[in-house]
Design a protein around this motif. Structure first.
Motif, PDB file in Angstrom:
ATOM      1  N   ASP A 174      -3.770  11.237   1.071  1.00  0.00           N
ATOM      2  CA  ASP A 174      -4.557  10.152   1.913  1.00  0.00           C
ATOM      3  C   ASP A 174      -3.956   8.726   1.565  1.00  0.00           C
ATOM      4  OD1 ASP A 174      -6.691   9.537   3.701  1.00  0.00           O
ATOM      5  OD2 ASP A 174      -7.612   8.833   1.732  1.00  0.00           O
ATOM      6  N   LEU A 175      -3.935   8.481   0.140  1.00  0.00           N
ATOM      7  CA  LEU A 175      -3.585   7.282  -0.371  1.00  0.00           C
ATOM      8  C   LEU A 175      -1.960   6.947   0.274  1.00  0.00           C
ATOM      9  CD1 LEU A 175      -3.903   4.496  -1.807  1.00  0.00           C
ATOM     10  CD2 LEU A 175      -3.231   6.101  -3.900  1.00  0.00           C
ATOM     11  N   GLY A 176      -1.195   7.855  -0.056  1.00  0.00           N
ATOM     12  CA  GLY A 176       0.176   7.643   0.405  1.00  0.00           C
ATOM     13  C   GLY A 176       0.558   7.688   1.896  1.00  0.00           C
ATOM     14  N   LYS A 177      -0.182   8.242   2.526  1.00  0.00           N
ATOM     15  CA  LYS A 177       0.000   7.923   4.103  1.00  0.00           C
ATOM     16  C   LYS A 177      -0.407   6.751   4.537  1.00  0.00           C
ATOM     17  CE  LYS A 177      -1.796  11.388   6.668  1.00  0.00           C
ATOM     18  NZ  LYS A 177      -2.626  12.717   7.114  1.00  0.00           N
ATOM     19  N   ASN A 178      -1.725   6.368   4.078  1.00  0.00           N
ATOM     20  CA  ASN A 178      -2.089   5.008   4.376  1.00  0.00           C
ATOM     21  C   ASN A 178      -1.209   3.842   3.745  1.00  0.00           C
ATOM     22  OD1 ASN A 178      -4.555   5.319   6.090  1.00  0.00           O
ATOM     23  ND2 ASN A 178      -5.359   6.523   4.164  1.00  0.00           N
ATOM     24  N   LEU A 179      -0.871   3.975   2.592  1.00  0.00           N
ATOM     25  CA  LEU A 179       0.041   3.063   2.259  1.00  0.00           C
ATOM     26  C   LEU A 179       1.504   2.633   3.111  1.00  0.00           C
ATOM     27  CD1 LEU A 179      -0.539   3.158  -1.477  1.00  0.00           C
ATOM     28  CD2 LEU A 179      -1.389   1.393  -0.207  1.00  0.00           C
TER      29      LEU A 179
END
Ligand code: BES
Ligand code: ZN
Ligand code: ZN
Length: 498
Positions: A174-179
């Motif tokens: 979730d974090l990586g996709k958003n960043l």
């Protein structure tokens, strides 16, 4: 691209290709691969044993599986030395592996890194994997009539055997996709041509981003800026037919009476140099002179997606720097919002003028900490190249926080000295200060010019002139906009949570 945590074995997984990392100094195959390799008659072991594949960084090799396992291809990627292996290595290795998978027309890919990266936090490692993968496959082909319908990787399965890590891996996805999405947003903006991405267009995109995440957006028009006495900003804008826009985005993830931190971006949508016109060769690159604003907008997007519990004001100072009969001239004296007067000795040193009024406005809005980002000086490109962003600060604690955030993001920064002796170089004979300090220490004097409008508020200036744009493809960056600053600013915002 859909990215999922997959608790399956390599042998059975239904994908077109599998990416596997191999260390240079530890040739033992990851546990998950051992059984698969047996099915392949130990083909991979053999390649490694014969030094046909050594595991050096950036090395790749394709192993065809001829129906022995369900995936048609295994893509080996070199991990380099084990002790140097970090999140940044995962970003690069994933990008390299996925770019090759795409070339091989694999639509679905399994990747087996997470079990291998002992010592790294599974969430951070997974985030890095997703960032590297998505940013590595990034393309800007909006203006190409053909080339659009290429086969690309649509499904990425992160093979993770450990049930304990499941939640961390999912959080990392979730974090990586958003960043990555927010970084790509900034890249797109930097890559847009100046005739499309005018100040008005960029302001309208900021309004859209605000709407998507429930961030308040206000756009100050020329008239509003005049009333505020922003003579420096308007001095730069006055040569252009395009009206300037000052965008203010207010994200309130903390409590109302918590502090507000401002991220301020230089947003010159085209820098011709003005009356101090730049030479023709390479002038087209100056469509990227809004990289600071792109980073701030990208960061506000990331903040809107991930919702850290803190208050952030994003400010974009948007205008063109053009020559015309109405343009500012060398020798002119203009008055900033703070009342400080500035002697203009070169109209090409325009970014600091726009930022002077923008940081003053950030303070007026109540910001108690400030970071500004700008493609500010050619001198910075000479000093640090395209690798590292230069920092200037008035506050040791604040700059340390920023350095730590940059480290988490895998973005390189380097602090330059900012002693008061350098400030002497921008004293004017006729006004309070002048807008250039001569050939010496160009990045420092440019930063200190902005510092003149900051006072005691903790502040860091990031000169991204070299890092906002790449001239060649490398790992997970491509030629053109890099989106530098987005992830650093996100991590900085995150670190401000109480
Ligand atoms: N936008 C440029 C700086 C720049 C140069 C950014 C190369 C990216 C790549 C800035 O506005 C500028 O022109 N600065 C002048 C300042 C000088 C006149 C003191 C420069 O660096 O030459
Ligand atoms: Zn300039
Ligand atoms: Zn500029």
């Amino acid at each position: 691209m859909i990215i999922k945590n997959a608790n399956e074995s390599l042998k059975n997984i239904l994908v077109d290709g599998i990416i596997v990392g191999i260390f240079e100094d530890d040739h033992s195959l990851p546990e998950a691969l051992q059984e698969t390799d047996q099915n392949l008659g130990e083909a991979i072991q053999e390649l490694v044993r014969n030094q046909e594949f050594t595991g050096k960084e950036k090395e790749t090799m394709v192993v065809h599986t001829f129906g022995k396992i369900s995936a048609k291809k295994i893509i080996l990627v070199g991990f380099g030395k084990k002790e140097k292996f970090q999140e940044e290595s995962i970003r690069a290795a994933t990008a390299i592996g996925l770019k090759l998978a795409k070339k091989l027309k694999c639509k679905s890919v399994g990747i087996n890194f997470i079990d291998q990266v002992e010592g790294l936090c599974p969430k951070k490692a997974t985030s890095a994997l997703c960032e590297g993968g998505l940013l590595g496959l990034y393309e800007f082909n909006k203006y190409k009539s053909s080339d659009k319908a290429q086969v690309t990787v649509t499904d990425l399965l992160i093979l993770n055997k450990s049930i304990e890590n499941k939640t961390l891996v999912e959080e990392g996805i979730d974090l990586g996709k958003n960043l990555a999405m927010s970084t790509m947003l900034a890249r797109d903006l930097v890559n847009e041509p100046g005739n499309v991405l005018t100040p008005k267009e960029m302001a309208s995109r900021a309004i859209d981003i605000g709407k998507q995440h429930g961030i308040q957006v206000e756009v100050l028009e020329e008239e509003d800026m005049r009333k505020l006495g922003m003579g420096c900003f308007l001095g730069v804008a006055q040569g252009s037919e395009e009206p300037p826009k000052l965008v203010v985005m207010k994200y309130e993830g903390g409590k109302k009476d918590d502090e507000y931190t401002a991220f301020v971006g230089k947003g010159i949508t085209f820098d011709s140099g003005g009356i101090s016109l730049k030479p023709g060769a390479g002038m087209d690159e100056m469509k990227t002179d809004m990289g600071g604003s792109a980073a701030v907008l990208g960061a506000m997007d990331a903040i809107g997606r991930l919702k850290p519990k803190t208050n952030i004001i994003g400010i974009l100072g948007l205008c063109e720097n053009m020559p015309s009969g109405r343009a500012m001239k060398p020798g002119d004296i203009i008055t900033s919002m703070t009342g400080k007067t500035v002697e203009i000795l070169n109209t090409d040193a325009e970014g600091r003028l726009v930022l002077a009024d923008c940081v003053s406005y950030a303070k007026k809005l109540g910001a108690t900490k400030i970071v500004d980002l700008a493609t500010l000086t050619g001198a910075c490109v000479v000093a640090l190249g395209a690798i590292t962003t230069a920092l200037i600060t008035n506050n040791k604690i604040w700059v340390e926080k920023l350095k730590q955030s940059a480290d988490e993001a895998g973005e390189k920064v380097w602090q330059l000295p900012a002693d008061s002796e350098y400030g002497e170089l921008i004293k004017s004979d006729i006004a309070d200060i002048k807008n250039i300090g001569g050939r010496d220490a160009g990045t420092i004097t440019a930063g200190l010019f902005i510092g003149e409008f900051i006072g005691e508020t903790p502040w860091v200036h990031m000169d991204i002139a070299g890092t906002a744009r790449a001239t060649k493809e490398k790992g997970y960056t491509h030629k053109g906009g890099t989106g530098v600053g987005v992830r650093t600013l996100y991590y900085l915002a995150k670190s401000l949570e109480k």
